[in-house]
Design a protein around this motif. Structure first.
Motif, PDB file in Angstrom:
ATOM      1  N   ASP A 188       0.829  -1.204   0.000  1.00  0.00           N
ATOM      2  CA  ASP A 188       0.000   0.000   0.000  1.00  0.00           C
ATOM      3  C   ASP A 188       0.864   1.255   0.000  1.00  0.00           C
ATOM      4  O   ASP A 188       0.620   2.179  -0.789  1.00  0.00           O
ATOM      5  N   SER A 189       1.887   1.300   0.852  1.00  0.00           N
ATOM      6  CA  SER A 189       2.679   2.529   0.897  1.00  0.00           C
ATOM      7  C   SER A 189       3.441   2.718  -0.421  1.00  0.00           C
ATOM      8  O   SER A 189       3.470   3.821  -0.970  1.00  0.00           O
ATOM      9  N   LEU A 190       4.009   1.638  -0.975  1.00  0.00           N
ATOM     10  CA  LEU A 190       4.759   1.765  -2.230  1.00  0.00           C
ATOM     11  C   LEU A 190       3.837   2.077  -3.406  1.00  0.00           C
ATOM     12  O   LEU A 190       4.097   2.990  -4.198  1.00  0.00           O
ATOM     13  N   GLY A 191       2.761   1.308  -3.518  1.00  0.00           N
ATOM     14  CA  GLY A 191       1.837   1.513  -4.639  1.00  0.00           C
ATOM     15  C   GLY A 191       1.231   2.914  -4.604  1.00  0.00           C
ATOM     16  O   GLY A 191       1.077   3.568  -5.645  1.00  0.00           O
ATOM     17  N   SER A 192       0.917   3.396  -3.411  1.00  0.00           N
ATOM     18  CA  SER A 192       0.303   4.729  -3.282  1.00  0.00           C
ATOM     19  C   SER A 192       1.301   5.829  -3.624  1.00  0.00           C
ATOM     20  O   SER A 192       0.975   6.778  -4.343  1.00  0.00           O
ATOM     21  N   VAL A 193       2.525   5.705  -3.099  1.00  0.00           N
ATOM     22  CA  VAL A 193       3.557   6.714  -3.390  1.00  0.00           C
ATOM     23  C   VAL A 193       3.838   6.749  -4.891  1.00  0.00           C
ATOM     24  O   VAL A 193       3.919   7.816  -5.506  1.00  0.00           O
ATOM     25  N   LEU A 194       3.968   5.553  -5.496  1.00  0.00           N
ATOM     26  CA  LEU A 194       4.300   5.506  -6.930  1.00  0.00           C
ATOM     27  C   LEU A 194       3.169   6.050  -7.794  1.00  0.00           C
ATOM     28  O   LEU A 194       3.412   6.794  -8.745  1.00  0.00           O
ATOM     29  N   ALA A 195       1.941   5.701  -7.459  1.00  0.00           N
ATOM     30  CA  ALA A 195       0.815   6.195  -8.267  1.00  0.00           C
ATOM     31  C   ALA A 195       0.734   7.716  -8.182  1.00  0.00           C
ATOM     32  O   ALA A 195       0.594   8.407  -9.197  1.00  0.00           O
ATOM     33  N   LEU A 196       0.873   8.240  -6.963  1.00  0.00           N
ATOM     34  CA  LEU A 196       0.813   9.696  -6.818  1.00  0.00           C
ATOM     35  C   LEU A 196       2.021  10.343  -7.499  1.00  0.00           C
ATOM     36  O   LEU A 196       1.880  11.351  -8.199  1.00  0.00           O
ATOM     37  N   GLY A 197       3.189   9.746  -7.325  1.00  0.00           N
ATOM     38  CA  GLY A 197       4.410  10.299  -7.917  1.00  0.00           C
ATOM     39  C   GLY A 197       4.331  10.337  -9.431  1.00  0.00           C
ATOM     40  O   GLY A 197       4.609  11.373 -10.051  1.00  0.00           O
ATOM     41  N   LEU A 198       3.931   9.223 -10.052  1.00  0.00           N
ATOM     42  CA  LEU A 198       3.829   9.176 -11.518  1.00  0.00           C
ATOM     43  C   LEU A 198       2.774  10.172 -11.999  1.00  0.00           C
ATOM     44  O   LEU A 198       2.936  10.822 -13.034  1.00  0.00           O
ATOM     45  N   GLY A 199       1.703  10.285 -11.222  1.00  0.00           N
ATOM     46  CA  GLY A 199       0.636  11.224 -11.590  1.00  0.00           C
ATOM     47  C   GLY A 199       1.117  12.664 -11.535  1.00  0.00           C
ATOM     48  O   GLY A 199       0.887  13.454 -12.460  1.00  0.00           O
ATOM     49  N   LEU A 200       1.831  13.017 -10.471  1.00  0.00           N
ATOM     50  CA  LEU A 200       2.298  14.407 -10.316  1.00  0.00           C
ATOM     51  C   LEU A 200       3.353  14.766 -11.357  1.00  0.00           C
ATOM     52  O   LEU A 200       3.437  15.912 -11.792  1.00  0.00           O
ATOM     53  N   GLU A 238     -11.929   4.660   7.086  1.00  0.00           N
ATOM     54  CA  GLU A 238     -12.834   3.722   6.383  1.00  0.00           C
ATOM     55  C   GLU A 238     -12.204   3.213   5.095  1.00  0.00           C
ATOM     56  O   GLU A 238     -12.707   2.250   4.495  1.00  0.00           O
ATOM     57  N   ALA A 239     -11.167   3.873   4.618  1.00  0.00           N
ATOM     58  CA  ALA A 239     -10.521   3.412   3.380  1.00  0.00           C
ATOM     59  C   ALA A 239      -9.759   2.123   3.673  1.00  0.00           C
ATOM     60  O   ALA A 239      -9.005   2.048   4.643  1.00  0.00           O
ATOM     61  N   ALA A 240      -9.967   1.115   2.847  1.00  0.00           N
ATOM     62  CA  ALA A 240      -9.277  -0.161   3.054  1.00  0.00           C
ATOM     63  C   ALA A 240      -7.772   0.001   2.854  1.00  0.00           C
ATOM     64  O   ALA A 240      -6.983  -0.666   3.504  1.00  0.00           O
ATOM     65  N   ALA A 241      -7.417   0.877   1.938  1.00  0.00           N
ATOM     66  CA  ALA A 241      -6.002   1.126   1.652  1.00  0.00           C
ATOM     67  C   ALA A 241      -5.829   2.611   1.381  1.00  0.00           C
ATOM     68  O   ALA A 241      -6.773   3.278   0.930  1.00  0.00           O
ATOM     69  N   THR A 242      -4.625   3.123   1.621  1.00  0.00           N
ATOM     70  CA  THR A 242      -4.359   4.519   1.255  1.00  0.00           C
ATOM     71  C   THR A 242      -4.531   4.693  -0.254  1.00  0.00           C
ATOM     72  O   THR A 242      -4.921   5.758  -0.720  1.00  0.00           O
ATOM     73  N   GLY A 243      -4.283   3.615  -1.010  1.00  0.00           N
ATOM     74  CA  GLY A 243      -4.479   3.657  -2.464  1.00  0.00           C
ATOM     75  C   GLY A 243      -5.876   4.137  -2.863  1.00  0.00           C
ATOM     76  O   GLY A 243      -6.038   4.820  -3.881  1.00  0.00           O
TER      77      GLY A 243
END
Ligand code: 5GP
Ligand code: MN
Ligand code: MN
Length: 329
Positions: A28-40, A127-132
């Motif tokens: 979750d922490s890696l996938g979330s950081v990468l998705a936000l990073g690639l998006g930004l 309530e979010a299952a994942a930070t993703g």
């Protein structure tokens, strides 16, 4: 508590954001950081992704993972730290502490129970299952379209924190968001193999040793295993192979609470808790200065291993006996 829109505004204004997940990074922490990073990056920002601890081999398939800088933060004129999937400063890691101390503004995006997140701007949705899941909403607010690379990262975030949609945290929203990711072409079966289906031989060797330490309480509801550094070394394994082992005591029929004690060094033992239906393990971990979620939590206590185990088990058994306030079986 600031709302997500406010956090989105702060991120929108930043030109050189530093993004990080927590120590001992997970899917979750890696996938979330990468998705936000690639998006930004697509918005033209100069994004730096850092991780205090190495990325487990398991996650080397994540798109963009080669851009994550491990262990240190390069010199740079950063204008915002975005902390993802944690909200307590002790999960930052030492390299990042200095930046926070020196006054770099911090935006926190998290789903762990925490009434006092450490950021200047905080968005915590338990309530979010994942930070993703939250990152998906944030990308929508920032008008960043999903693509396959983002979707693979976000799917990994969600599928790992929900244990393949099997944990109690899974909601209809989790599935609705996942459906959007599948529409981007996420190869579900391939990712399931990478994440859950295949394990290195050293992990099975370590499991063999760990199962040798498995104990169950007289009441049959508490099960625990202990993993020493020596065991990890003789199996040819490393810290990254320990994360999923707690599922074995958890699997035992009748067990409500599973615990893994892991020797970090002579002074420190990492304790992981998982419960099935009733025990609030966030409360339990909090007793030892840790935290997490209702069904998954952790803390670090003083070693050596045996002493830590005795101390924690004594407290756990009392916690069980306290009994009838709805937190316990
Ligand atoms: P794990 O047992 O997999 O390390 O962690 C389970 C959950 O508890 C994760 O959601 C993690 O973020 C949280 N957690 C683990 N260790 C700690 C800790 O020392 N402090 C806090 N606050 N949370 C922790
Ligand atoms: Mn996490
Ligand atoms: Mn998470």
């Amino acid at each position: 508590m600031n709302n997500l829109m406010a956090v989105a505004e702060v991120i929108k204004k930043a030109q050189r954001p530093l993004l990080c997940g927590h120590v001992m990074p997970d899917g979750d922490s890696l996938g979330s950081v990468l998705a936000l990073g690639l998006g930004l990056q697509r918005l033209g920002k100069e994004v730096t992704l850092v991780s205090s601890d190495p990325v487990p081999d398991l996650y080397h398939f994540l798109p963009g993972v080669e851009t994550v800088i491990v262990g240190e933060v390069p010199e740079g004129d950063y204008d915002l730290l975005v902390a993802v999937d944690f909200s307590v400063p002790d999960r930052l890691g030492s390299a990042l502490h200095a930046f926070v101390k020196n006054g770099l503004p911090v935006a926190v995006i998290d789903h762990h129970v925490n009434d006092h997140p450490f950021g200047h701007y905080n968005y915590v949705r338990t309530e979010a299952a994942a930070t993703g899941e939250i990152i998906m909403d944030l990308l929508d607010l920032l008008q960043i379209d999903l693509n396959l690379d983002l979707a693979i990262n976000l799917y990994t975030a969600i599928v790992t924190d929900t244990g393949s949609f099997r944990y109690e945290n899974t909601t209809s929203e989790t599935h609705a968001k996942t459906a959007r990711l599948l529409e981007c072409g996420v190869p579900v079966s391939r990712l399931s193999n990478y994440i859950f289906g295949e394990q290195p031989l050293v992990l099975l060797r370590l499991l063999e040793a760990a199962l040798g330490t498995l104990e169950v309480s007289d009441c049959g509801q508490i099960a625990w295993m202990s993993i020493s550094r020596e065991m990890v070394q003789s199996a040819g394994a490393s810290g990254q192979h320990i994360e999923g082992l707690i599922n074995y005591p958890r699997k035992i029929k009748g067990v409500e609470l599973a615990i893994v004690f892991r020797e970090l060094d002579e002074q420190r033992v990492k304790v992981s808790f998982r419960s099935k239906y009733q025990v609030d393990v966030n409360l339990l971990a909090k007793k030892f200065g840790g935290g997490g979620h209702v069904r998954a939590s952790g803390c670090t206590v003083e070693g050596p291993l045996e002493q830590a185990r005795e101390l924690v088990l004594k407290e756990v058994k009392e916690f069980f006996r306290e009994g009838s306030d709805g937190r316990h079986p």
